[in-house]
Design an enzyme around this catalytic site. Structure first.
Site, short mmCIF file in Angstrom:
data_model
loop_
_atom_site.label_atom_id
_atom_site.label_comp_id
_atom_site.label_asym_id
_atom_site.label_seq_id
_atom_site.Cartn_x
_atom_site.Cartn_y
_atom_site.Cartn_z
N HIS A 102 0.85 -1.21 0.00
CA HIS A 102 0.00 0.00 0.00
C HIS A 102 0.88 1.25 0.00
O HIS A 102 1.04 1.93 1.01
CB HIS A 102 -0.95 -0.01 1.20
CG HIS A 102 -2.02 -1.05 1.10
ND1 HIS A 102 -1.92 -2.26 1.74
CD2 HIS A 102 -3.19 -1.07 0.40
CE1 HIS A 102 -3.01 -2.98 1.46
NE2 HIS A 102 -3.78 -2.29 0.66
N TYR A 146 1.35 -8.79 4.40
CA TYR A 146 0.56 -9.71 5.23
C TYR A 146 1.42 -10.34 6.32
O TYR A 146 1.01 -10.43 7.49
CB TYR A 146 -0.04 -10.82 4.37
CG TYR A 146 -1.28 -10.43 3.59
CD1 TYR A 146 -1.90 -9.20 3.77
CD2 TYR A 146 -1.85 -11.32 2.68
CE1 TYR A 146 -3.04 -8.85 3.07
CE2 TYR A 146 -3.00 -10.99 1.97
CZ TYR A 146 -3.59 -9.76 2.17
OH TYR A 146 -4.72 -9.43 1.47
#
Length: 532
Positions: free
Chosen positions: A268, A440
């Site tokens: 991101h 993640y």
């Protein structure tokens, strides 16, 4: 043709009682103007300075600074410290990018070594364990099959040691830019002044302009400053700058501020922001959205795409809620990240130098604000089923003049763009999977250390690239894009079909992984079985 006065700016400086005239191009960057002022007063070009008028008020150092006269000269004031901060930050960014590239290269080599070692181990066991002839031949057949499958993967993923290295794919096959004719003519003259040559003197090439309109665009080949130029081009090309009288300088400042408010996360980050915005731009052309939506709608779509992940911390909403972070508390556990992205976006718009909506009346700005917030909030995947179900109910009798229908479509469009990486070619899409898994795993490691629940799809001990992608492509991406295809059949070939091919490819990879695990398990059973 413009006059010389429209090209050059003149200011006057007070240097120890002496008036110094300074001339610079209106195309000069603030950085170059600062260096020119430092040179004029005899300071090092890297000195951090400020500019003050006769009343001691600060003056912005940029091409738009107010004119003055010999009777009211400006004064250059050196500022203590801070001279090297920008260069150190740039140096650190470069080091980070180099480290990231090395990290990726090492991961590939480690994977290749691991696979080679595992296959070699199987061969050793076959030869040394004295297995029955039938079992030996069966294992050898399995190994030969696996080697063939791995070789086919090596052709596209790994480099054989005995093969020459191919050139890195760090630039596109077409020219990125073209010089203006004025610059071409000036370059042929001995008097060419490099200090007056700026980014404005060259433009995106026609090949780049055409590539930007296609979903296959490869953002990995572009640096951050180049992506900013491409975003700027999109706003001009869609005629948003002209139709809404957006100040081009303000547009540049806004995009720079947007860039500075994306964090350096594995996934991101600003490059993700650019990819989502470029996919939105390509869908506007592919689906002829300017013929179906108003220009205000197009402005909302593009601006929401640019702003949709501002200041993302790299940890998702589940973490925010479970860890009871400040964001979760502030937004009552309701889409804390998406609400934060909206808030940061409009904090940036609240700065006059970055407000591209400054020429909108209050009612029009209210419409833009509400539309942008609605789209950014729609990117919360927790709302995926709700939004897609609503769109499915409308798509068979869709009415572009119906505001509720139009808003629902815009929400689905930004969702498509936000998770569209697998639409792109494999060599463009696959690095994004690595980036996402890295983010993640960072979160799951932190959750484990803090005693928080860990999602299975984020657990580095359980997830693989194929298992991470197959379900997402089959049950999220393909159903959503196929629903949009009912309204825009033209996306099937360039968007839906690549998704189907990506699903098939990951299923093949999963089958290979399963076969390898089966062979390894069989060999372990054979090696522990009692001999006769």
């Amino acid at each position: 043709m413009g006059s010389a006065s429209s090209v050059y700016r003149v200011i006057y400086l007070d240097i120890d009682g002496r008036i110094q005239k300074v001339v610079f191009s209106r195309f000069c960057s603030p950085c170059n103007i600062k260096e020119l002022l430092c040179t004029a007063v005899g300071l090092s070009r890297n000195t951090n300075i400020s500019l003050q008028d006769v009343n001691g008020a600060m003056v912005s150092i940029d091409p738009t600074m107010p004119h003055n006269s010999e009777r009211a000269p400006y004064r250059v004031v050196p500022q203590p410290g801070g001279q090297l901060a920008d260069k150190e930050e740039l140096f650190q960014n470069v080091l980070s990018q180099v480290a990231e590239q090395f990290s990726r290269a090492f991961r590939i080599n480690e994977l290749k070594t691991d696979v080679t070692n595992r296959l070699a181990m199987l061969e050793k066991r076959v030869e040394l364990e004295g297995l029955k002839v039938v079992e030996i031949e069966k294992c050898r057949t399995d190994i030969k099959k696996l080697r063939g499958e791995m070789d086919s993967r090596n052709n596209s993923t790994f480099l054989d040691d005995n093969k020459k290295l191919t050139p890195r794919r760090d630039v596109p096959s077409y020219p990125k830019y073209r010089l203006s004719q004025q610059t071409v003519d000036a370059l042929r003259k001995p008097a060419f002044d490099i200090w007056l040559w700026e980014h404005n003197e060259y433009h995106l090439s026609q090949e780049t302009v055409e590539a930007l309109r296609k979903p296959v665009f490869d953002a990995w080949q572009w640096e951050h400053n180049e992506m900013l130029s491409c975003l700027e081009h999109m706003y001009h090309d869609l005629e948003l700058v002209k139709d809404f009288n957006i100040n081009p300088i303000t547009l540049k400042r806004w995009l720079l501020c947007i860039h500075d408010n994306y964090r350096n996360n594995p996934f991101h980050n600003f490059r993700h922001c650019f990819c989502v915005s470029q996919m939105m731009y390509s869908m506007i052309y592919l689906c002829s959205l300017q013929e179906k939506f108003t220009q205000v709608d197009i402005l909302i779509l593009m601006t929401a795409a640019v702003c949709h992940d501002l200041d993302h911390p790299g940890y998702n909403n589940t973490y925010q809620v479970n860890a009871r972070t400040e964001l979760a508390v502030r937004y009552n556990d309701i889409s804390p990240l998406e609400n934060h992205h909206c808030a940061v976006a409009f904090q940036i718009f609240s700065q006059p130098d970055c407000n591209i909506f400054s020429n909108f009346d209050p009612e029009a700005f209210k419409q833009i604000r509400q539309g942008t917030i609605t789209l950014i909030l729609a990117t919360d995947m927790a709302r995926h089923g709700e939004i897609l179900d609503s769109f499915r109910q409308k798509v068979d009798s869709f009415d572009f003049t119906n505001e509720e229908h139009a808003t629902c479509l815009k929400m689905v469009l930004i969702k498509c763009c936000d998770i569209s990486n697998e639409v792109r070619p494999m060599e463009v899409a696959e690095p994004w999977v690595d980036c996402l898994l890295e983010e993640y795993f960072m979160q799951s490691d932190r959750e484990r250390s803090e005693g928080l629940p860990v999602a299975p799809f984020m657990d580095r001990e359980k997830v693989t690239k194929p298992t991470a992608q197959i379900g997402f492509i089959k049950f999220v991406l393909i159903p959503m894009f196929e629903t949009v295809m009912k309204l825009f059949p033209q996306i099937e070939e360039v968007m839906v079909q690549p998704l189907r091919e990506s699903r098939d490819r990951y299923e093949e990879l999963k089958q290979i992984d399963d076969d390898m695990n089966e062979v390894q398990k069989k060999n372990e059973n054979l090696s522990t079985a009692p001999r006769k």
